[in-house]
Design a protein around this motif. Structure first.
Motif, PDB file in Angstrom:
ATOM      1  N   GLU A 240       0.795  -1.249   0.000  1.00 39.50           N
ATOM      2  CA  GLU A 240       0.000   0.000   0.000  1.00 39.50           C
ATOM      3  C   GLU A 240       0.821   1.289   0.000  1.00 39.50           C
ATOM      4  O   GLU A 240       0.251   2.371  -0.132  1.00 39.50           O
ATOM      5  N   THR A 241       2.145   1.152   0.132  1.00 35.86           N
ATOM      6  CA  THR A 241       2.995   2.335   0.351  1.00 35.86           C
ATOM      7  C   THR A 241       2.637   3.547  -0.508  1.00 35.86           C
ATOM      8  O   THR A 241       2.515   4.651  -0.016  1.00 35.86           O
ATOM      9  N   HIS A 242       2.501   3.344  -1.819  1.00 37.33           N
ATOM     10  CA  HIS A 242       2.323   4.492  -2.723  1.00 37.33           C
ATOM     11  C   HIS A 242       0.887   4.652  -3.237  1.00 37.33           C
ATOM     12  O   HIS A 242       0.650   5.430  -4.158  1.00 37.33           O
ATOM     13  N   PHE A 243      -0.057   3.903  -2.675  1.00 36.59           N
ATOM     14  CA  PHE A 243      -1.417   3.911  -3.241  1.00 36.59           C
ATOM     15  C   PHE A 243      -2.013   5.313  -3.351  1.00 36.59           C
ATOM     16  O   PHE A 243      -2.616   5.668  -4.359  1.00 36.59           O
ATOM     17  N   GLU A 244      -1.852   6.117  -2.288  1.00 37.62           N
ATOM     18  CA  GLU A 244      -2.464   7.465  -2.307  1.00 37.62           C
ATOM     19  C   GLU A 244      -1.891   8.296  -3.439  1.00 37.62           C
ATOM     20  O   GLU A 244      -2.632   8.918  -4.208  1.00 37.62           O
ATOM     21  N   LYS A 245      -0.549   8.300  -3.530  1.00 41.17           N
ATOM     22  CA  LYS A 245       0.129   9.097  -4.564  1.00 41.17           C
ATOM     23  C   LYS A 245      -0.263   8.612  -5.961  1.00 41.17           C
ATOM     24  O   LYS A 245      -0.567   9.393  -6.854  1.00 41.17           O
ATOM     25  N   MET A 246      -0.253   7.288  -6.137  1.00 42.75           N
ATOM     26  CA  MET A 246      -0.567   6.721  -7.451  1.00 42.75           C
ATOM     27  C   MET A 246      -2.021   7.033  -7.820  1.00 42.75           C
ATOM     28  O   MET A 246      -2.328   7.383  -8.956  1.00 42.75           O
ATOM     29  N   ALA A 247      -2.897   6.904  -6.837  1.00 41.89           N
ATOM     30  CA  ALA A 247      -4.326   7.142  -7.093  1.00 41.89           C
ATOM     31  C   ALA A 247      -4.574   8.601  -7.458  1.00 41.89           C
ATOM     32  O   ALA A 247      -5.368   8.903  -8.358  1.00 41.89           O
ATOM     33  N   TYR A 248      -3.872   9.491  -6.782  1.00 34.55           N
ATOM     34  CA  TYR A 248      -4.042  10.921  -7.088  1.00 34.55           C
ATOM     35  C   TYR A 248      -3.636  11.188  -8.542  1.00 34.55           C
ATOM     36  O   TYR A 248      -4.368  11.846  -9.303  1.00 34.55           O
TER      37      TYR A 248
END
Ligand code: NZQ
Ligand code: ZN
Length: 386
Positions: free
Chosen positions: A350-358
């Motif tokens: 999940e590390t980069h999920f927020e950044k990738m999703a944005y």
């Protein structure tokens, strides 16, 4: 159906030994060629020799080592060779990565700044050297389309840019050239082809009947031939049908008159940008999750159509049950082809999920997708894919 322009710019030579048409087909463009290829598969399987024997009357410069998920550094290197030697055309011999890299090199010849600018802003693409493609693996459709997808690993960005002027002028499609493609890449290629069709099949436009029938035919072709191509790599019938499916899945035919953003590609490109994974594998993982996430009262009838026409599911069950049966079948099909089915199998957490999703939601303009998705929706789809 929306208004559209459909124009076939590419002269496609399809079939055994069609490389023999190469020299005659490209001589009108000049005699200085930049030959672009990847990590060396074309030297092992003889395609390099076939192409070189066609280029005896041309002055040939080479750019080798183009990576899967082609990097902006390779584009810069190619542009430098073109500018220093006044190249007349760029000849890509490879899969989508080599062709995409060649397209941006061809555009970079006429651009004074850094080629990455043209990835961020397609409006900066003005003139483009003629691009020629000798296709060696079936997946992207790049051999007959306007797109170029380039990665910048220093900023974890992977974006597509496009120009009608980058559409290859000539494409040689010899199915025998794909006999040496590994089982893994063959499977990933099939997932990519199917995803290109899904991206236009699942759209808000409801009256593009012909496009949807063509799309269903391409999906059925993939389903019919993928396993044979993997189990019998030299099966011409299977390789030929998959190769032609890949070209027609993304040359504008299935998607014309069906506007709106693509969902799974925007979501997958972020996975490749952060983890450099194989594009088709990422798609095979996120697609079933995306399908489950967007299945609702508004979309269920289209999924039932998919179930009935593509998977031939005949059932009197509730329509949501039927839709879910089709999604399950799609996921099992990818699994049977040997593709990982979870992000965790690729070591992704999940590390980069927020950044990738944005980035996926904003750059991919997902509010304009089949089912509008915001950042939280995309995070949920990544989580469902773990
Ligand atoms: O590097 P080489 O030696 O060529 O080996 C390649 C590479 O390792 C190998 N390969 C290709 N033909 C072969 C072969 N190995 C043995 N025998 C052959 N005949 O396969 C590996 C993968 O090649 P690659 O070109 O990376 O695969 P693909 O065609 O799937 O292209 C993927 C790239 O295209 C982009 C993807 O994001 C990714 O960067 N896409 C391009 C699109 C477009 N232009 O329209 C749309 C797609 O959605 C996609 O985004
Ligand atoms: Zn794709």
């Amino acid at each position: 159906m929306d208004n559209f322009l459909f124009n076939a710019y590419t002269k496609v030579w399809f079939g055994k030994g069609q490389v023999n048409k190469l020299a005659d087909s490209i001589k009108e463009f000049g005699n200085k060629v930049l030959l672009v290829y990847g990590g060396g598969s074309i030297k092992k399987n003889g395609i390099y020799d076939d192409v070189k024997s066609q280029l005896k009357c041309f002055e040939v410069f080479e750019l080798s080592g183009v990576e899967p998920n082609p990097k902006i550094e390779s584009v810069r290197e190619g542009v430098k060779i073109c500018k220093e030697n006044n190249i007349n055309m760029v000849l890509a011999v490879g899969g989508g990565s080599v062709i995409d890299c060649s397209k941006l090199i061809a555009a970079g010849y006429y651009y004074d700044g850094d080629p990455w600018d043209m990835v961020l802003d397609a409006g900066k693409i003005t003139e483009v050297l003629p691009v020629i493609a000798v296709l060696t693996m079936a997946a992207t459709g790049s051999e007959m389309n306007k797109n170029s997808v380039i990665s910048n690993m220093s900023t974890n960005e992977k974006y597509g840019t496009a120009s009608m002027k980058m559409i290859p002028k000539v494409a040689i499609l010899d199915p025998e050239y794909t006999f040496t493609v590994s089982a893994y890449q063959t499977a990933a290629g099939v997932a990519d082809i199917m995803s290109h069709v899904f991206e236009s099949y699942f759209k808000k436009t409801e009256d593009a009947y012909l496009q949807d029938k063509i799309s269903e035919g391409i999906l059925q072709t993939c389903i019919k031939y993928a396993k044979t191509a993997i189990e019998e790599p030299n099966n011409y019938e299977a390789r030929a049908n998959i190769m032609w499916a890949s070209t027609n899945a993304l040359n504008g035919l299935c998607g014309c008159g069906k506007g709106g953003s693509w969902s799974c590609h925007a979501i997958e490109h972020e996975l490749s940008a952060f983890y450099d994974i194989t594009h088709g594998v990422g798609l095979a993982i996120v697609t079933p999750s995306w399908m489950r996430y967007v299945l609702c009262e508004e979309t269920v009838d289209k999924f039932v159509e998919f179930a009935t026409n593509v998977w031939k599911i005949e059932s009197n069950e509730d329509k949501f049950v039927i839709a879910n049966m089709a999604i399950d079948k799609t996921q099992s099909f990818f699994k049977e082809l040997g593709i990982p089915t979870k992000l965790s199998e690729l070591g992704i957490d999940e590390t980069h999920f927020e950044k990738m999703a944005y980035k996926a939601a904003t750059h991919g303009n997902l509010k304009n997708a089949y089912k509008a998705l915001d950042v939280e929706d995309v995070v949920n789809i990544y989580k469902m894919s773990l």
